[in-house]
Write a protein that holds these residues in place. Structure first.
Motif, PDB file in Angstrom:
ATOM      1  N   THR A   1      48.475  61.142  -9.572  1.00 32.55           N
ATOM      2  CA  THR A   1      48.876  60.600 -10.865  1.00 32.55           C
ATOM      3  C   THR A   1      48.324  61.467 -11.991  1.00 32.55           C
ATOM      4  O   THR A   1      47.322  62.168 -11.822  1.00 32.55           O
ATOM      5  CB  THR A   1      48.373  59.165 -11.055  1.00 32.55           C
ATOM      6  OG1 THR A   1      46.936  59.169 -11.108  1.00 32.55           O
ATOM      7  CG2 THR A   1      48.857  58.256  -9.926  1.00 32.55           C
ATOM      8  N   ILE A   2      48.992  61.401 -13.145  1.00 33.20           N
ATOM      9  CA  ILE A   2      48.541  62.160 -14.312  1.00 33.20           C
ATOM     10  C   ILE A   2      47.111  61.776 -14.685  1.00 33.20           C
ATOM     11  O   ILE A   2      46.258  62.642 -14.930  1.00 33.20           O
ATOM     12  CB  ILE A   2      49.485  61.916 -15.501  1.00 33.20           C
ATOM     13  CG1 ILE A   2      50.908  62.392 -15.198  1.00 33.20           C
ATOM     14  CG2 ILE A   2      48.937  62.582 -16.761  1.00 33.20           C
ATOM     15  CD1 ILE A   2      51.084  63.868 -15.088  1.00 33.20           C
ATOM     16  N   GLY A   3      46.835  60.493 -14.722  1.00 37.77           N
ATOM     17  CA  GLY A   3      45.506  60.031 -15.112  1.00 37.77           C
ATOM     18  C   GLY A   3      44.418  60.564 -14.203  1.00 37.77           C
ATOM     19  O   GLY A   3      43.344  60.976 -14.667  1.00 37.77           O
ATOM     20  N   LYS A   4      44.681  60.570 -12.896  1.00 35.02           N
ATOM     21  CA  LYS A   4      43.693  61.062 -11.942  1.00 35.02           C
ATOM     22  C   LYS A   4      43.444  62.556 -12.142  1.00 35.02           C
ATOM     23  O   LYS A   4      42.301  63.025 -12.065  1.00 35.02           O
ATOM     24  CB  LYS A   4      44.182  60.795 -10.514  1.00 35.02           C
ATOM     25  CG  LYS A   4      43.250  61.325  -9.427  1.00 35.02           C
ATOM     26  CD  LYS A   4      41.870  60.693  -9.506  1.00 35.02           C
ATOM     27  CE  LYS A   4      40.980  61.197  -8.370  1.00 35.02           C
ATOM     28  NZ  LYS A   4      39.570  60.707  -8.522  1.00 35.02           N
ATOM     29  N   GLN A   5      44.502  63.302 -12.435  1.00 35.91           N
ATOM     30  CA  GLN A   5      44.340  64.753 -12.627  1.00 35.91           C
ATOM     31  C   GLN A   5      43.539  65.073 -13.885  1.00 35.91           C
ATOM     32  O   GLN A   5      42.820  66.065 -13.937  1.00 35.91           O
ATOM     33  CB  GLN A   5      45.715  65.426 -12.673  1.00 35.91           C
ATOM     34  CG  GLN A   5      46.434  65.369 -11.333  1.00 35.91           C
ATOM     35  CD  GLN A   5      47.724  66.155 -11.318  1.00 35.91           C
ATOM     36  OE1 GLN A   5      47.724  67.375 -11.483  1.00 35.91           O
ATOM     37  NE2 GLN A   5      48.835  65.462 -11.103  1.00 35.91           N
ATOM     38  N   ILE A   6      43.675  64.243 -14.926  1.00 30.87           N
ATOM     39  CA  ILE A   6      42.888  64.452 -16.145  1.00 30.87           C
ATOM     40  C   ILE A   6      41.440  64.020 -15.928  1.00 30.87           C
ATOM     41  O   ILE A   6      40.497  64.648 -16.425  1.00 30.87           O
ATOM     42  CB  ILE A   6      43.516  63.685 -17.327  1.00 30.87           C
ATOM     43  CG1 ILE A   6      44.928  64.213 -17.602  1.00 30.87           C
ATOM     44  CG2 ILE A   6      42.651  63.815 -18.581  1.00 30.87           C
ATOM     45  CD1 ILE A   6      45.703  63.396 -18.629  1.00 30.87           C
TER      46      ILE A   6
ATOM     47  N   GLU B   1      34.445  55.592 -15.784  1.00 32.97           N
ATOM     48  CA  GLU B   1      34.213  56.266 -17.063  1.00 32.97           C
ATOM     49  C   GLU B   1      35.243  57.374 -17.288  1.00 32.97           C
ATOM     50  O   GLU B   1      35.781  57.526 -18.395  1.00 32.97           O
ATOM     51  CB  GLU B   1      32.809  56.864 -17.086  1.00 32.97           C
ATOM     52  CG  GLU B   1      31.680  55.845 -17.145  1.00 32.97           C
ATOM     53  CD  GLU B   1      30.319  56.483 -16.950  1.00 32.97           C
ATOM     54  OE1 GLU B   1      29.321  55.916 -17.426  1.00 32.97           O
ATOM     55  OE2 GLU B   1      30.243  57.546 -16.292  1.00 32.97           O
ATOM     56  N   ALA B   2      35.513  58.143 -16.238  1.00 31.58           N
ATOM     57  CA  ALA B   2      36.455  59.239 -16.356  1.00 31.58           C
ATOM     58  C   ALA B   2      37.867  58.735 -16.630  1.00 31.58           C
ATOM     59  O   ALA B   2      38.616  59.333 -17.410  1.00 31.58           O
ATOM     60  CB  ALA B   2      36.432  60.083 -15.091  1.00 31.58           C
TER      61      ALA B   2
ATOM     62  N   ILE C   1      49.674  56.162 -17.610  1.00 30.63           N
ATOM     63  CA  ILE C   1      48.548  56.888 -17.026  1.00 30.63           C
ATOM     64  C   ILE C   1      48.653  57.003 -15.510  1.00 30.63           C
ATOM     65  O   ILE C   1      48.139  57.936 -14.901  1.00 30.63           O
ATOM     66  CB  ILE C   1      47.202  56.242 -17.444  1.00 30.63           C
ATOM     67  CG1 ILE C   1      46.037  57.189 -17.101  1.00 30.63           C
ATOM     68  CG2 ILE C   1      47.032  54.864 -16.796  1.00 30.63           C
ATOM     69  CD1 ILE C   1      44.720  56.762 -17.710  1.00 30.63           C
ATOM     70  N   ASN C   2      49.363  56.092 -14.887  1.00 31.69           N
ATOM     71  CA  ASN C   2      49.522  56.144 -13.431  1.00 31.69           C
ATOM     72  C   ASN C   2      50.860  56.731 -12.995  1.00 31.69           C
ATOM     73  O   ASN C   2      51.238  56.638 -11.824  1.00 31.69           O
ATOM     74  CB  ASN C   2      49.350  54.742 -12.830  1.00 31.69           C
ATOM     75  CG  ASN C   2      47.901  54.269 -12.905  1.00 31.69           C
ATOM     76  OD1 ASN C   2      46.980  55.026 -12.606  1.00 31.69           O
ATOM     77  ND2 ASN C   2      47.706  53.024 -13.324  1.00 31.69           N
ATOM     78  N   ASP C   3      51.567  57.356 -13.938  1.00 34.39           N
ATOM     79  CA  ASP C   3      52.809  58.048 -13.602  1.00 34.39           C
ATOM     80  C   ASP C   3      52.508  59.332 -12.835  1.00 34.39           C
ATOM     81  O   ASP C   3      51.394  59.887 -12.915  1.00 34.39           O
ATOM     82  CB  ASP C   3      53.589  58.414 -14.861  1.00 34.39           C
ATOM     83  CG  ASP C   3      54.229  57.199 -15.527  1.00 34.39           C
ATOM     84  OD1 ASP C   3      54.181  56.102 -14.926  1.00 34.39           O
ATOM     85  OD2 ASP C   3      54.760  57.363 -16.642  1.00 34.39           O
TER      86      ASP C   3
END
Length: 349
Positions: free
Chosen positions: A110-115, A129-130, A150-152
């Motif tokens: 997901t995009i959020g995880k990569q950021i 926190e991240a 964010i989970n896309d």
């Protein structure tokens, strides 16, 4: 003056290929000050991307960086780093935004995880926190409805939104230097302007230094403080953005600027640089631009020119600046630019 954030000295990079050794980068020198944008410009194949990939140790395995090369980040010389050493540099101190956002993102995450991932790795944040910091950063780079998306996954986003996500990933660990390697090439014109504005806004907010790689001189005028012009693996001219645009001295820079259409360009008068760059399997012993240069002198075919100082901030590697060289008139388009320089910069300053 404070020491530069980054100093590159005598950088030389070669590639071992089936045909022989390609001398891709041949003695490149530049520095980068805190908070400034240095644009590196030149034709495709001039060495721009190889130079910046070397700053992050991202070249292919057949690449060799010469022992004389120095890449000074603070007091650390990155040129001698092993692969394991780069973990503390990539993302944390120097980060990169690549040309194509789709191939820069992991399609399975997901995009959020990569950021969030760089924040966990380099800043020591917990997953919770991240994730919260990633959400804030998504909003900061202009991603609308960040909570909803964010989970896309990357395939669900447009090219412009994916590039915003790539910028967020690059900024996540708060690097000192951001390298933007033609970050707008894969995007349409209206989205290009938005992405440039995002990078400029984040640079100002974070007092970050930026190296902007491009072949689009129109972009350079909008983003750069200083410009380095590359040709055949060497920097041939460098100066402030106004010096390069309005008082260029190297014939290659003349060619690049003359080939850029403006509102005053006459119909049918668009210039093109003749010929092709040299084969760096066999670099010429003289000026690499000599065979394409209508202003070449005999010495250009025999000996590489040194840098000649034009001002405290401007220098160019061309024999035309030698005191023994004949006086030549640059192309009409360049004469117009130099007249503008005289009228608006020399008289005022």
């Amino acid at each position: 003056m404070p020491a530069p954030v980054l100093q590159v000295k005598n950088l030389s990079v070669s590639f071992q290929t089936y045909a022989g050794v390609v001398k891709a980068i041949r003695g490149v020198d530049f520095d980068l000050k805190k908070g400034e944008t240095l644009a590196i410009v030149g034709e495709s194949g001039s060495g721009k991307s190889v130079t910046t990939k070397t700053l992050l140790g991202l070249n292919a395995q057949n690449a060799t960086v010469s022992e004389e090369s120095q890449i000074l980040l603070g007091e650390e010389n990155l040129a001698g780093y092993e692969e394991s050493d780069w973990d503390q540099v990539r993302g944390a101190k120097i980060a990169m935004v690549f040309q194509d956002p789709m191939t820069s993102l992991d399609p399975t995450m997901t995009i959020g995880k990569q950021i969030a991932e760089p924040m966990e790795k380099h800043l020591g944040m917990s997953e919770k926190e991240a994730f919260a910091a990633a959400l804030a950063l998504m909003k900061d780079v202009g991603i609308p409805d960040a909570e909803k998306h964010i989970n896309d996954y990357p395939h669900q986003w447009s090219g412009g939104m994916r590039q915003r996500a790539v910028i967020a990933i690059a900024l996540a660990a708060e690097p000192d230097v951001l390298i933007a390697d033609e970050p707008t090439t894969a995007l349409d014109v209206t989205i290009q302007a938005q992405i440039i504005n995002v990078i400029k806004a984040q640079q100002k907010k974070r007092d970050m230094s930026v190296i902007f790689i491009t072949h689009d001189l129109g972009v350079v005028a909008d983003v750069a403080d200083r410009v380095a012009v590359m040709y055949a693996g060497k920097i041939v001219e460098k100066g402030t953005v106004n010096e390069i645009f309005y008082n260029p001295k190297h014939p290659y820079t003349w060619g690049l600027l003359s080939s850029m259409p403006t509102t005053s360009t006459a119909l049918g008068s668009l210039h093109a640089i003749p010929g092709t760059p040299p084969d760096l399997l066999y670099p010429p012993k003289g000026d690499a631009f000599a065979n394409r240069n209508a202003y070449a002198l005999d010495i250009d075919h025999e000996k590489q020119p040194p840098f000649f100082k034009v001002s405290d901030t401007h220098e160019a590697a061309t024999w035309l600046l030698d005191e023994r060289a004949p006086k030549v008139e640059p192309p009409v388009e360049i004469q117009k630019r130099q007249a503008f320089w005289q009228e608006n910069f020399v008289k005022e300053g």
